[in-house]
Write a protein that holds these residues in place. Structure first.
Motif, PDB file in Angstrom:
ATOM      1  N   ASP A  79      -8.431   2.490   4.703  1.00  0.00           N
ATOM      2  CA  ASP A  79      -7.224   1.959   4.072  1.00  0.00           C
ATOM      3  C   ASP A  79      -5.995   2.424   4.865  1.00  0.00           C
ATOM      4  O   ASP A  79      -5.814   3.637   5.055  1.00  0.00           O
ATOM      5  N   PRO A  80      -5.162   1.487   5.383  1.00  0.00           N
ATOM      6  CA  PRO A  80      -5.203   0.048   5.122  1.00  0.00           C
ATOM      7  C   PRO A  80      -5.911  -0.779   6.205  1.00  0.00           C
ATOM      8  O   PRO A  80      -6.199  -1.950   5.981  1.00  0.00           O
ATOM      9  N   THR A 115       1.000   3.528  -3.479  1.00  0.00           N
ATOM     10  CA  THR A 115       0.330   4.837  -3.389  1.00  0.00           C
ATOM     11  C   THR A 115       1.347   5.969  -3.457  1.00  0.00           C
ATOM     12  O   THR A 115       1.076   7.020  -4.056  1.00  0.00           O
ATOM     13  N   HIS A 139      -5.255   3.220  -4.594  1.00  0.00           N
ATOM     14  CA  HIS A 139      -5.672   1.935  -4.017  1.00  0.00           C
ATOM     15  C   HIS A 139      -7.202   1.893  -4.050  1.00  0.00           C
ATOM     16  O   HIS A 139      -7.865   2.238  -3.104  1.00  0.00           O
ATOM     17  N   GLN A 194       0.825  -1.206   0.000  1.00  0.00           N
ATOM     18  CA  GLN A 194       0.000   0.000   0.000  1.00  0.00           C
ATOM     19  C   GLN A 194       0.862   1.260   0.000  1.00  0.00           C
ATOM     20  O   GLN A 194       0.599   2.209  -0.741  1.00  0.00           O
ATOM     21  N   TYR A 235      -4.671  -1.679  -7.559  1.00  0.00           N
ATOM     22  CA  TYR A 235      -4.144  -0.322  -7.627  1.00  0.00           C
ATOM     23  C   TYR A 235      -4.130   0.108  -9.093  1.00  0.00           C
ATOM     24  O   TYR A 235      -3.828  -0.699  -9.977  1.00  0.00           O
TER      25      TYR A 235
END
Length: 393
Positions: free
Chosen positions: A374-375, A242, A248, A238, A254
């Motif tokens: 997220d996450p 990102t 995401h 992540q 993604y």
């Protein structure tokens, strides 16, 4: 529960299953047929017969008068098809349903299974999105997973895809493989960022019964990474992706801005879709149906008239499916729409049941949309959903 307002609709997407593989990967429980390293569409009678059967199924399928907006060739290894076979399947689809302008046509391809002529042929046939099954960038992990390609094959295939200028390009990776270290995972993430595809999918290894991995390994035991390490892998993925400009947008997916997979969004939004081929699932007129999972039983089903014999999915199941699939998306579920489908009282119950997870910041409501955070929310999605399902049952 009253009948939901929307459980069907006109499908505008189709999934086509191409079951052939050079070998079966050790983690795979998909319906596949192994043809070995030497045969492919141009030389395999088995594949030619299957394409004939597939076109036959498409030709007799019920028609809803709306051209398709997304088509997805999955497998198996669709890149074992010849370009001519792919063109024939697409021609059958176009004749029966129509293919809309601006259609997204996706195709799963494996490194080392195609050359320049093949990928150029797929592009000419209309494929405008490919998903390359890389899985790892370490030779030892590829061997452990039973993959048929090498690291060199990965980079050769990337070069071919770029050469024919396929506009949408996705790469698949797997985390949590046996013996996989956090350092190896970071290396794979960096290599995929360096390649810069428009889309990246990251799947955490699931040990499925009946697979070689299911016989060799047990969840929680070495040489599988610990739960702590797999969580770190998810968080690292992540962070790296990102920070590299990828959005995401779904638990495992993604994309660069404007490059989400439109076909897979159909599944996550619980919209209807056609399915064709051995083991393929469809969701049409509120009915979920999975075709037979072996070539023999699939051919027998086809010869008997390809009858879809199943009941309309009950409203309670539609609700749970909508929650399970929709909460995979970063945008989550639009609560007013959910209220229209299932009733405002159901939305109130859901929010009440989720109170502990609001407090833990795993779940949020933003602009009338219920979504996992997220996450952390994504990491604990199974916990949230299992609890919610138990309370709604």
């Amino acid at each position: 529960m009253s009948q939901p307002a929307v459980i069907s609709g006109v499908p505008s997407s189709a999934y086509i299953h191409i079951p052939f593989c050079r070998r079966r990967c050790f983690y795979c429980d998909f319906p596949v047929s192994v043809v070995g390293d030497r045969l492919r569409g141009e030389t395999s009678v088995t594949i030619s017969q299957y394409v004939e059967a597939l076109c036959q199924e498409i030709a007799i399928a019920p028609v809803f008068h709306q051209p398709l907006k997304t088509i997805f060739f999955g497998g198996g290894t669709p890149s074992l098809l010849s370009a001519e076979q792919l063109e024939r399947i697409l021609a059958a689809i176009d004749k029966r349903f129509g293919i809309g302008s601006g259609v997204e046509i996706s195709m799963e391809v494996d490194p080392g299974t195609f050359d320049l002529a093949h990928i150029a042929g797929y592009r000419h046939a209309g494929v405008n999105r490919v998903s390359l099954g890389v899985q790892a960038f370490q030779e030892e992990l590829l061997k452990i997973a039973g993959r048929s390609h090498s690291v060199a094959d990965i980079f050769s295939s990337v070069e071919l895809i770029n050469q024919v200028e396929i506009p949408e390009f996705s790469i698949d990776l797997i985390s949590g493989l046996p013996h996989q270290s956090l350092e190896q995972w970071q290396e794979s993430l960096q290599k995929v960022v360096d390649i810069a595809p428009t889309h990246i999918s990251i799947y955490d290894l699931t040990i499925e019964p009946g697979t070689p991995f299911g016989r060799y390994y047990h969840p929680g035991d070495t040489p599988l990474p610990t739960d702590e390490t797999t969580v770190q892998m998810y968080q690292l993925g992540q962070q790296v992706l990102t920070n590299s400009g990828y959005q995401h947008y779904e638990i495992s997916n993604y994309a660069q801005p404007g490059h989400q997979c439109q076909h897979n969004r159909v599944y996550w939004q619980n919209l209807p879709y056609y399915g064709f081929g051995m083991g393929a699932a469809s969701y049409v007129q509120g009915k979920r149906f999975t075709r037979p999972r072996t070539t023999k039983t699939y051919y027998q089903w086809l010869e008997a008239g390809a009858v879809i014999d199943c009941e309309i999915t009950p409203p309670e199941e539609v609700l749970l499916e909508t929650l399970m699939l929709g909460l995979r998306l970063a945008e989550g579920i639009h609560l007013p729409t959910l209220a229209t489908q299932f009733g405002q009282h159901i939305v109130g119950e859901i929010q009440q049941h989720l109170q502990p997870y609001f407090q833990q910041s795993w779940v949020e409501i933003y602009q009338d949309r219920l979504h996992l955070t997220d996450p952390q929310g994504f990491l604990f999605s199974n916990v949230v959903l299992a609890d919610l399902f138990e309370k709604l049952a």
